[in-house]
Design a protein around this motif. Structure first.
Motif, PDB file in Angstrom:
ATOM      1  N   GLU A  29     -11.005  -1.957  -0.475  1.00 28.83           N
ATOM      2  CA  GLU A  29     -11.647  -2.396   0.676  1.00 28.83           C
ATOM      3  C   GLU A  29     -11.327  -1.985   1.955  1.00 28.83           C
ATOM      4  OE1 GLU A  29     -11.657  -6.744   0.309  1.00 28.83           O
ATOM      5  OE2 GLU A  29      -9.441  -6.939   1.287  1.00 28.83           O
ATOM      6  N   ALA A  30     -12.031  -1.952   2.967  1.00 26.37           N
ATOM      7  CA  ALA A  30     -11.830  -1.564   4.392  1.00 26.37           C
ATOM      8  C   ALA A  30     -10.583  -2.559   4.913  1.00 26.37           C
ATOM      9  CB  ALA A  30     -12.900  -1.784   5.239  1.00 26.37           C
ATOM     10  N   ASN A  31      -9.529  -1.854   5.387  1.00 23.94           N
ATOM     11  CA  ASN A  31      -8.600  -2.415   6.304  1.00 23.94           C
ATOM     12  C   ASN A  31      -9.109  -2.596   7.622  1.00 23.94           C
ATOM     13  OD1 ASN A  31      -6.427  -3.426   7.667  1.00 23.94           O
ATOM     14  ND2 ASN A  31      -4.982  -1.410   7.074  1.00 23.94           N
ATOM     15  N   LYS A  32      -9.683  -3.917   7.953  1.00 28.30           N
ATOM     16  CA  LYS A  32     -10.183  -3.936   9.338  1.00 28.30           C
ATOM     17  C   LYS A  32      -9.416  -3.863  10.563  1.00 28.30           C
ATOM     18  CE  LYS A  32     -14.071  -6.402   7.301  1.00 28.30           C
ATOM     19  NZ  LYS A  32     -14.849  -7.799   7.407  1.00 28.30           N
ATOM     20  N   ASP A  33      -7.866  -3.973  10.307  1.00 34.07           N
ATOM     21  CA  ASP A  33      -7.189  -3.780  11.321  1.00 34.07           C
ATOM     22  C   ASP A  33      -6.367  -2.416  11.214  1.00 34.07           C
ATOM     23  OD1 ASP A  33      -7.331  -6.496  12.149  1.00 34.07           O
ATOM     24  OD2 ASP A  33      -6.130  -7.153  10.582  1.00 34.07           O
ATOM     25  N   TYR A  34      -6.782  -1.393  10.617  1.00 30.42           N
ATOM     26  CA  TYR A  34      -6.194  -0.011  10.668  1.00 30.42           C
ATOM     27  C   TYR A  34      -6.193   0.327  12.183  1.00 30.42           C
ATOM     28  CZ  TYR A  34      -5.844   4.836   9.084  1.00 30.42           C
ATOM     29  OH  TYR A  34      -5.308   6.081   8.717  1.00 30.42           O
ATOM     30  N   TYR A  35      -4.857   0.919  12.068  1.00 29.78           N
ATOM     31  CA  TYR A  35      -4.522   1.391  13.713  1.00 29.78           C
ATOM     32  C   TYR A  35      -5.509   2.364  14.262  1.00 29.78           C
ATOM     33  CZ  TYR A  35      -1.971   5.147  11.138  1.00 29.78           C
ATOM     34  OH  TYR A  35      -1.569   6.100  10.245  1.00 29.78           O
ATOM     35  N   ARG A  36      -6.106   3.069  13.399  1.00 24.92           N
ATOM     36  CA  ARG A  36      -6.962   4.248  13.789  1.00 24.92           C
ATOM     37  C   ARG A  36      -8.565   3.992  13.699  1.00 24.92           C
ATOM     38  NH1 ARG A  36      -6.733   8.632  10.452  1.00 24.92           N
ATOM     39  NH2 ARG A  36      -7.156  10.227  12.295  1.00 24.92           N
ATOM     40  N   GLY A  37      -8.437   2.540  13.580  1.00 18.55           N
ATOM     41  CA  GLY A  37     -10.046   2.094  13.788  1.00 18.55           C
ATOM     42  C   GLY A  37     -10.622   1.761  12.325  1.00 18.55           C
ATOM     43  N   ALA A  38     -11.230   0.550  12.246  1.00 11.50           N
ATOM     44  CA  ALA A  38     -11.652   0.073  11.070  1.00 11.50           C
ATOM     45  C   ALA A  38     -12.725   0.953  10.415  1.00 11.50           C
ATOM     46  CB  ALA A  38     -12.272  -1.336  11.317  1.00 11.50           C
ATOM     47  N   PRO A  39     -12.429   1.199   8.956  1.00  9.31           N
ATOM     48  CA  PRO A  39     -13.645   1.689   8.188  1.00  9.31           C
ATOM     49  C   PRO A  39     -14.820   1.412   8.372  1.00  9.31           C
ATOM     50  CG  PRO A  39     -11.597   1.565   6.976  1.00  9.31           C
ATOM     51  CD  PRO A  39     -11.438   0.454   8.282  1.00  9.31           C
ATOM     52  N   LYS A  40     -15.865   2.202   8.285  1.00 10.23           N
ATOM     53  CA  LYS A  40     -17.344   1.840   8.478  1.00 10.23           C
ATOM     54  C   LYS A  40     -17.962   1.668   7.134  1.00 10.23           C
ATOM     55  CE  LYS A  40     -17.584   4.934  12.853  1.00 10.23           C
ATOM     56  NZ  LYS A  40     -17.596   3.554  13.562  1.00 10.23           N
ATOM     57  N   ILE A  41     -17.383   2.349   6.131  1.00  2.00           N
ATOM     58  CA  ILE A  41     -17.744   1.808   4.625  1.00  2.00           C
ATOM     59  C   ILE A  41     -16.966   0.714   4.084  1.00  2.00           C
ATOM     60  CG2 ILE A  41     -17.994   2.633   2.537  1.00  2.00           C
ATOM     61  CD1 ILE A  41     -18.586   5.348   3.588  1.00  2.00           C
ATOM     62  N   GLU A  42     -17.383  -0.459   3.832  1.00  2.00           N
ATOM     63  CA  GLU A  42     -16.729  -1.359   3.569  1.00  2.00           C
ATOM     64  C   GLU A  42     -15.753  -1.295   2.234  1.00  2.00           C
ATOM     65  OE1 GLU A  42     -15.098  -5.280   3.669  1.00  2.00           O
ATOM     66  OE2 GLU A  42     -16.036  -4.256   5.172  1.00  2.00           O
ATOM     67  N   LYS A  43     -16.393  -0.921   0.965  1.00  5.03           N
ATOM     68  CA  LYS A  43     -15.820  -0.781  -0.193  1.00  5.03           C
ATOM     69  C   LYS A  43     -16.036   0.599  -0.709  1.00  5.03           C
ATOM     70  CE  LYS A  43     -15.377  -5.105  -1.641  1.00  5.03           C
ATOM     71  NZ  LYS A  43     -14.226  -5.727  -2.540  1.00  5.03           N
ATOM     72  N   VAL A  44     -14.889   1.163  -1.468  1.00 10.83           N
ATOM     73  CA  VAL A  44     -14.665   2.229  -2.319  1.00 10.83           C
ATOM     74  C   VAL A  44     -14.176   1.955  -3.692  1.00 10.83           C
ATOM     75  CG1 VAL A  44     -13.501   4.300  -2.444  1.00 10.83           C
ATOM     76  CG2 VAL A  44     -13.757   3.605  -0.043  1.00 10.83           C
ATOM     77  N   PHE A  45     -15.188   2.683  -4.633  1.00 16.51           N
ATOM     78  CA  PHE A  45     -14.973   2.396  -5.812  1.00 16.51           C
ATOM     79  C   PHE A  45     -14.543   3.765  -6.446  1.00 16.51           C
ATOM     80  CE2 PHE A  45     -17.408  -1.236  -4.931  1.00 16.51           C
ATOM     81  CZ  PHE A  45     -16.914  -2.407  -5.675  1.00 16.51           C
ATOM     82  N   ILE A  46     -13.252   4.067  -6.766  1.00 15.26           N
ATOM     83  CA  ILE A  46     -13.077   5.453  -7.665  1.00 15.26           C
ATOM     84  C   ILE A  46     -13.066   5.390  -9.064  1.00 15.26           C
ATOM     85  CG2 ILE A  46     -11.040   7.021  -7.844  1.00 15.26           C
ATOM     86  CD1 ILE A  46      -9.894   5.936  -4.955  1.00 15.26           C
ATOM     87  N   LYS A  47     -13.901   5.968  -9.725  1.00 15.85           N
ATOM     88  CA  LYS A  47     -14.283   5.656 -11.270  1.00 15.85           C
ATOM     89  C   LYS A  47     -13.703   6.594 -11.844  1.00 15.85           C
ATOM     90  CE  LYS A  47     -18.510   4.333 -11.836  1.00 15.85           C
ATOM     91  NZ  LYS A  47     -20.099   4.285 -11.906  1.00 15.85           N
ATOM     92  N   ILE A  48     -13.327   6.269 -13.116  1.00 18.76           N
ATOM     93  CA  ILE A  48     -12.454   7.195 -13.984  1.00 18.76           C
ATOM     94  C   ILE A  48     -13.276   7.450 -15.154  1.00 18.76           C
ATOM     95  CG2 ILE A  48     -10.533   7.510 -15.159  1.00 18.76           C
ATOM     96  CD1 ILE A  48      -9.517   5.183 -13.266  1.00 18.76           C
ATOM     97  N   MET A  49     -13.726   9.044 -15.514  1.00 14.71           N
ATOM     98  CA  MET A  49     -14.661   9.293 -16.565  1.00 14.71           C
ATOM     99  C   MET A  49     -14.474  10.834 -16.768  1.00 14.71           C
ATOM    100  SD  MET A  49     -18.088   9.335 -14.056  1.00 14.71           S
ATOM    101  CE  MET A  49     -17.780   7.858 -13.709  1.00 14.71           C
TER     102      MET A  49
END
Length: 544
Positions: A242-262
């Motif tokens: 999930e986005a780190n809203k306090d990220y020092y280079r600016g909060a991510p605009k995409i809230e969630k990332v799912f890395i799927k293994i297949m």
């Protein structure tokens, strides 16, 4: 003055020394529900990889499951500096990284950088990370990244009884200096430090280095510095971030990332269905070359092919195959042109030596092994090799191209009378066998950074990725000479001798290099692939 600032591009390129692999797993009900939203929701992103992480320890990529773990933990651990393209560095945790004499480097930490628990990222965290890597009791794959620092022995380690690198000096909470043994090309330092992800001292300082890999923190890394925060890992199914809203280079605009293994074939199917927005590409989520035309025809995708500095090879256990004539025979026995022509038409090329064809230090006249089964038989006869000796060829599962390559190579070896049996393991098991030296031959892959010292992490006698147990004093000497040489022409001469010597000794057989096959949903604004800077600006990515 050689300097590296936040807005300044400097030379060199980084390519993660990664070992490629894969694993298959069935999707859980929760994965279907959650990650269907990841592909379709306006603030979520779904990415396909083939290699399951074991944990998320950036000090030891092998113990973490190698390339799948590396791809994942770069979302939540940052390095001081990041290579974002050819001859282009940008700052991350460092605000500046400068040198006046090519030997002493001054580093300023970004004033706003902080860990996800609110504590600042400091020079003490950097010092702690470097000392962990240098500690001889730490299991790590990163010693080549600090090898040039003063105060380390010939193995890139601290001497027994020492706890700190003498050439790393903390000035204050946000400033430190590092010093190399001799003046070096600054690009070597910038590039090597791109691979060092800084870990939190306050979370790990009481952990004994020998026990670092067993620490539960790596399975639930809840204090990190990157653009995304770790949420959970459904084993061999998916990683949720999930986005780190306090990220020092600016909060991510995409809230969630799912890395799927297949498996790679499933990546193609889910790119078609829209369940995936992109593949992780070379080394960790490449699309099978045979299915690339299908992917290119999917209307909602943008596709791209890139040459890489990564190659697939056969690792040879030199303790079991000590005679180089036998190793050379194995190289002559492989029908590499047929492998490339049949399995990766227009999506790959033959590879000779430790520098890929696209690498600027690749010697075009490097010793090559043509397909010559009769010469292979003759060399085996000269070596007095026991043709009844059983030989095990490990081929990791999940990557269709690699599996089919394994089949062809096994047939090639059997055709000259060798008793070769193919065995298949998932990637983590393969890595475990390689690290222990419990193998005869194994199909794997390696890559190189742009600086020609890159292969030192594989071929130096003390290298972390030297699964082959290859030891050659002249090879070690040449790596040392090349590291301390700053003249480009003189360096090329050193590394030309080096790669020809490695090809003569054949500790591994380079076979082919697949192109980086990148597919990205047209609704996503971002950079696919992993060769250069894929994770650099993920906080700025958007999707419609």
């Amino acid at each position: 003055m050689k300097s590296l600032y936040r807005s300044l591009a400097v030379s060199s390129i980084v390519c993660a020394l990664l070992v490629a692999g894969c694993s298959a797993s069935k999707k859980s009900t929760e994965e279907n529900q959650t990650q269907g939203q990841g592909a379709a929701g306006p603030a979520q992103l779904a990415i396909g990889i083939t290699n399951p992480p074991l944990m998320f320890n950036p000090i030891d990529s092998d113990g973490s499951g190698s390339s799948g773990a590396v791809f994942t933990y770069r979302y939540f651990f940052d390095s001081l500096v990041k290579t974002v393209g050819p001859l282009d560095f940008q700052m991350m945790l460092a605000e500046s990284f400068t040198t006046k004499d090519n030997q002493t480097f001054s580093i300023a930490i970004h004033p706003e950088a902080k860990w996800t628990d609110g504590k600042p990222v400091t020079a003490h965290d950097v010092e702690f990370t470097l000392n962990l890597i240098a500690n001889p009791k730490t299991i790590t794959t990163l010693r080549s990244s600090i090898f040039a620092l003063d105060g380390l022995n010939e193995k890139g380690m601290l001497a027994e009884g020492e706890a700190k690198i003498s050439s790393v000096k903390v000035i204050d909470d946000k400033h430190l200096e590092i010093k190399t043994k001799k003046p070096v090309d600054p690009n070597l330092i910038y590039e090597r430090f791109s691979d060092i992800l800084i870990v939190p001292k306050h979370m790990l300082e009481n952990v004994a280095p020998a026990q670092l890999n067993q620490n539960p923190f790596w399975r639930n890394p809840n204090v990190t510095s990157g653009a995304y925060k770790f949420v959970k890992y459904e084993n061999k199914a998916y990683v949720e971030l999930e986005a780190n809203k306090d990220y020092y280079r600016g909060a991510p605009k995409i809230e969630k990332v799912f890395i799927k293994i297949m498996p790679a074939a499933n990546i193609v199917a889910q790119l078609q269905s829209g369940e995936l927005d992109m593949n992780a590409a070379q080394g960790v989520g490449n699309i099978p070359a045979a299915e690339w035309k299908t992917v290119k025809a999917i209307p909602n995708l943008t596709t791209k092919e890139e040459p890489t500095r990564r190659y697939n090879s056969i690792e040879i256990n030199t303790e079991r195959f000590k005679d180089k004539k036998v190793r050379q025979a194995l190289a002559y026995a492989i029908d590499r042109p047929t492998i490339v022509k049949q399995l990766m038409p227009d999506a790959g090329e033959l590879q000779n030596g430790p520098y890929s064809n696209s690498h600027p230090y690749h010697d075009k006249n490097v010793k090559a092994y043509e397909y010559d089964p009769e010469k292979a038989k003759q060399l085996l006869k000269e070596a007095g090799f026991d043709m009844n000796k059983p030989i095990e060829l490990i081929v990791p599962t999940g990557d269709r191209t690699r599996e089919m390559t394994g089949n062809i190579i096994q047939q090639n070896f059997q055709a000259i009378g060798l008793q070769v049996k193919q065995v298949n393991f998932d990637f983590p098991t393969t890595v475990s066998r390689l690290v222990k030296g419990d193998f005869d031959l194994a199909l794997s892959s390696f890559g190189s950074i742009m600086d020609p010292d890159g292969p030192a992490n594989v071929y130096r006698s003390t290298a972390a990725l030297n699964d082959m147990r290859f030891k050659n004093a002249r090879v070690d000497e040449l790596f040392n000479m090349g590291m301390s040489e700053t003249d480009k022409d003189k360096r090329f001469a050193v590394y030309s001798e080096l790669q020809n010597l490695i090809q003569e000794e054949v500790p591994l057989i380079t076979v082919y290099s697949e192109f980086n096959l990148i597919a990205l949903n047209k609704n996503v604004s971002g950079k696919g692939g992993v060769t250069d800077g894929m994770h650099y600006d993920v906080n700025t990515w958007t999707r419609k």
